[in-house]
Design an enzyme around this catalytic site. Structure first.
Site, PDB file in Angstrom:
ATOM      1  N   ASP A   1       0.819  -1.210   0.000  1.00 11.04           N
ATOM      2  CA  ASP A   1       0.000   0.000   0.000  1.00 11.04           C
ATOM      3  C   ASP A   1       0.853   1.259   0.000  1.00 11.04           C
ATOM      4  O   ASP A   1       2.065   1.214   0.215  1.00 11.04           O
ATOM      5  CB  ASP A   1      -0.907   0.019   1.244  1.00 11.04           C
ATOM      6  CG  ASP A   1      -1.844  -1.166   1.303  1.00 11.04           C
ATOM      7  OD1 ASP A   1      -2.349  -1.577   0.243  1.00 11.04           O
ATOM      8  OD2 ASP A   1      -2.066  -1.691   2.409  1.00 11.04           O
TER       9      ASP A   1
ATOM     10  N   TYR B   1       6.079  -9.856   7.156  1.00 12.06           N
ATOM     11  CA  TYR B   1       6.014  -8.403   7.289  1.00 12.06           C
ATOM     12  C   TYR B   1       6.437  -8.020   8.704  1.00 12.06           C
ATOM     13  O   TYR B   1       6.244  -8.792   9.647  1.00 12.06           O
ATOM     14  CB  TYR B   1       4.599  -7.886   7.059  1.00 12.06           C
ATOM     15  CG  TYR B   1       4.207  -7.690   5.618  1.00 12.06           C
ATOM     16  CD1 TYR B   1       4.259  -6.425   5.024  1.00 12.06           C
ATOM     17  CD2 TYR B   1       3.757  -8.751   4.846  1.00 12.06           C
ATOM     18  CE1 TYR B   1       3.887  -6.238   3.710  1.00 12.06           C
ATOM     19  CE2 TYR B   1       3.384  -8.572   3.519  1.00 12.06           C
ATOM     20  CZ  TYR B   1       3.444  -7.310   2.971  1.00 12.06           C
ATOM     21  OH  TYR B   1       3.070  -7.124   1.652  1.00 12.06           O
TER      22      TYR B   1
END
Length: 248
Positions: A53, A110
Site C-alpha cells: 500500500d 512483514y
C-alpha cells in the site's frame, strides 16, 4: 520472450504503493519508467509478488519480469538503478522459466515497527510513533495472539462485503512474534498471504487495546463478525515487507 525475477527494496514514504496509477508516483510506475529509459524500444511486463500500500516499505519485494530481449544482467541492473529514484533499488535479477509464478508464495513476512522516540531521524520514516505513557506491552501481545490461526478477516481488512465475494477474506496467520528493545517494538507477521490493510488494521486494534481504548472482547467479537469494523488502522510508515519465500 525472456523471463526474470527481480528482488527490489524501497522506502515507500514518497510513493503511492506498488501498483501503477495514473498521475501518481508508484513503485511499479517508477520501475517501468526506468526500464523504458534504459531500453526505449523494448516490450516488457512486470508483476509484483505483493501489492504493498501507499507509504509501505519493502526489503524483499519480488518482481516477475518479461522482456522481449535478453540483457546483460549486470549492465542492465546498473543502468536501471542509476535511473531509478533514490528510494528504490534493485538488489538482484536472475533468469527464470516461463512457468514461474511470482505470486505463488510459500510465505511472506512483514514487520510492523512502533517507536517511542520521535526524535530519531534515522528511523522515524520506518516506524509508527506512539507515546509510551499508558502503553501496555502485555496487552499488545494479548491482542495480537487473537489473530494467529485461520480466520475470516473481513472486519480486519480494507475489503468491502461486495469485494469479499470475489476476494477470499479467510486467511491463515502462521505466526506473530513481538520483540521489544528499549524504545522500539517490532511485530513480525508470517503468512502465505495477506489482504488489503489486514496487518495495519490488526495493529491498529492491538495498539488501541494496549492504550486501553478498546476491550479484548470487542476485538474478538469484531473478528467473529458479531460487531462492525473497528475505527483503527495503524499508520503505513511502520509496515515493511521483510521477506518473500517463493515456490520454485
Amino acid at each position: 520472450m525472456f523471463y526474470f525475477l527481480m528482488t527490489i527494496s524501497y522506502d515507500g514514504t514518497d510513493f503511492c504503493g506498488w501498483v501503477k496509477q495514473k498521475n501518481k508516483k508508484t513503485i511499479q510506475g517508477e520501475l517501468e519508467s526506468a526500464i523504458s529509459k534504459v531500453a526505449p524500444n523494448s516490450l516488457f511486463k512486470l508483476v509484483g509478488a505483493s501489492k504493498t500500500d501507499s507509504g509501505v516499505h519493502a526489503l524483499d519485494q519480488k518482481v516477475w519480469v518479461e522482456l522481449n530481449f535478453n540483457p546483460n544482467i549486470e549492465g542492465f541492473l546498473k543502468a536501471i538503478n542509476k535511473t531509478l529514484p533514490i528510494g528504490i533499488k534493485i538488489l538482484a535479477m536472475e533468469s527464470i522459466p516461463k512457468s514461474y509464478r511470482v505470486r505463488n508464495c510459500k510465505y511472506k513476512i512483514y514487520k510492523y515497527s512502533i517507536s517511542f522516540n520521535n526524535l530519531d531521524i534515522l528511523t522515524n520514516r520506518f516506524s509508527c510513533y506512539i507515546q509510551k505513557n499508558h502503553f501496555d506491552f502485555n496487552k499488545l501481545k494479548e491482542a495480537l495472539n487473537i489473530f494467529i490461526g485461520q480466520h475470516n478477516f473481513i472486519n480486519f481488512s480494507g475489503l468491502t462485503y461486495l469485494e469479499s465475494q470475489t476476494i477470499n477474506p479467510i486467511r491463515k496467520v502462521d505466526d506473530i512474534n513481538v520483540l521489544m528493545n528499549d524504545n522500539l517494538i517490532e511485530v513480525f507477521f508470517k503468512a502465505k498471504g495477506f489482504i488489503r490493510y489486514q496487518i495495519r488494521m490488526i495493529m491498529g486494534a492491538s495498539i488501541a487495546h494496549a492504550l486501553n481504548k478498546v476491550s479484548l472482547k470487542d476485538i474478538i467479537d469484531t473478528l467473529n463478525m458479531k460487531k462492525n469494523k473497528l475505527p483503527y488502522k495503524a499508520e503505513a510508515c511502520g509496515l515493511m515487507l521483510l521477506k518473500i519465500k517463493n515456490n520454485k
